[in-house]
Motif scaffolding. Structure first.
Motif, PDB file in Angstrom:
ATOM      1  N   LEU A  47       9.822   1.773   6.798  1.00 25.11           N
ATOM      2  CA  LEU A  47       8.935   0.790   6.172  1.00 25.11           C
ATOM      3  C   LEU A  47       8.048   1.492   5.157  1.00 25.11           C
ATOM      4  N   LEU A  48       7.966   0.920   3.961  1.00 25.10           N
ATOM      5  CA  LEU A  48       7.118   1.463   2.898  1.00 25.10           C
ATOM      6  C   LEU A  48       5.909   0.552   2.711  1.00 25.10           C
ATOM      7  N   PRO A  49       4.731   1.127   2.419  1.00 20.14           N
ATOM      8  CA  PRO A  49       3.498   0.337   2.367  1.00 20.14           C
ATOM      9  C   PRO A  49       3.424  -0.590   1.150  1.00 20.14           C
ATOM     10  N   PRO A  50       2.548  -1.605   1.232  1.00 17.35           N
ATOM     11  CA  PRO A  50       2.330  -2.503   0.098  1.00 17.35           C
ATOM     12  C   PRO A  50       1.550  -1.809  -1.017  1.00 17.35           C
ATOM     13  N   LYS A  56      -2.792  -2.932   4.463  1.00 20.63           N
ATOM     14  CA  LYS A  56      -2.557  -1.559   4.925  1.00 20.63           C
ATOM     15  C   LYS A  56      -1.476  -1.582   6.005  1.00 20.63           C
ATOM     16  N   LEU A  57      -0.491  -0.708   5.861  1.00 22.25           N
ATOM     17  CA  LEU A  57       0.597  -0.593   6.834  1.00 22.25           C
ATOM     18  C   LEU A  57       0.307   0.554   7.783  1.00 22.25           C
ATOM     19  N   ARG A  89       4.075  -7.227  -0.652  1.00 23.83           N
ATOM     20  CA  ARG A  89       5.283  -7.109   0.151  1.00 23.83           C
ATOM     21  C   ARG A  89       5.381  -5.712   0.739  1.00 23.83           C
ATOM     22  N   LEU A  90       6.069  -5.648   1.871  1.00 26.38           N
ATOM     23  CA  LEU A  90       6.485  -4.378   2.437  1.00 26.38           C
ATOM     24  C   LEU A  90       7.928  -4.180   2.015  1.00 26.38           C
ATOM     25  N   LEU A  91       8.336  -2.955   1.850  1.00 29.14           N
ATOM     26  CA  LEU A  91       9.741  -2.658   1.587  1.00 29.14           C
ATOM     27  C   LEU A  91      10.323  -2.034   2.839  1.00 29.14           C
ATOM     28  N   LEU A  92      11.421  -2.591   3.311  1.00 29.40           N
ATOM     29  CA  LEU A  92      12.137  -2.058   4.458  1.00 29.40           C
ATOM     30  C   LEU A  92      13.409  -1.403   3.941  1.00 29.40           C
TER      31      LEU A  92
END
Length: 160
Positions: A47-50, A56-57, A89-92
């Motif tokens: 998972l990459l942060p927004p 905050k991830l 968005r989050l990137l998965l």
């Protein structure tokens, strides 16, 4: 929190989107997220942060591939600075593929504008929502060109 789940590329994302409703500036809101491997074999999940600083991830991305049936758990925090609506968005990363997980932050109270008269439980024509959300109070009969407040608590169902 609404959002359901989504199965894509051999993983299950739950919830499919993270929505923070009626958020007040200066407060912290948290939502849990899980990504489960549904494949027959192991796969790499990350998972990459927004981009926006209001989201905050918090996640411990695994260094090794995730075994079948196991999951990666994360928490997303939302810190609104004002009563504005935000999207991110989050990137998965699933092996070499990329999947978006939407983040929606709604600030304060919202209104729906009603172009036509309707009665509670009987919609005679279409409502025009200003933004997505839920009704807090609704009188039995609404008059033409009226507004009513909603605040993300009770679902709205609009039928044509």
């Amino acid at each position: 929190m609404p959002g359901g789940r989504r199965d894509v590329l051999g993983v299950r994302i739950a919830p499919a989107l993270l929505r923070f409703g009626a958020a007040l500036p200066g407060r912290r809101y948290r939502a849990a997220l899980s990504v489960r491997n549904l494949r027959a074999g192991s796969c790499r999940l990350r998972l990459l942060p927004p981009r926006r600083p209001q989201f905050k991830l918090i996640v411990e991305n695994p260094e090794k591939p995730v075994a079948p049936g196991l999951q990666v758990k994360a928490v997303v925090e939302y810190y609104p600075e004002s009563e504005e609506d935000l999207e991110d968005r989050l990137l998965l990363l699933i092996e070499e593929d990329v999947v978006d997980i939407p983040l929606l932050g709604y600030g304060g109270q919202k209104f729906i504008f009603c172009r036509y008269c309707f009665q509670f439980n009987l919609v005679e024509n279409l409502l025009t929502p200003v933004t997505y959300g839920y009704i807090t109070k609704l009188s039995t009969v609404m008059k033409m060109n009226s507004k009513f407040l909603y605040n993300f608590f009770f679902p709205i169902a609009v039928h044509r």
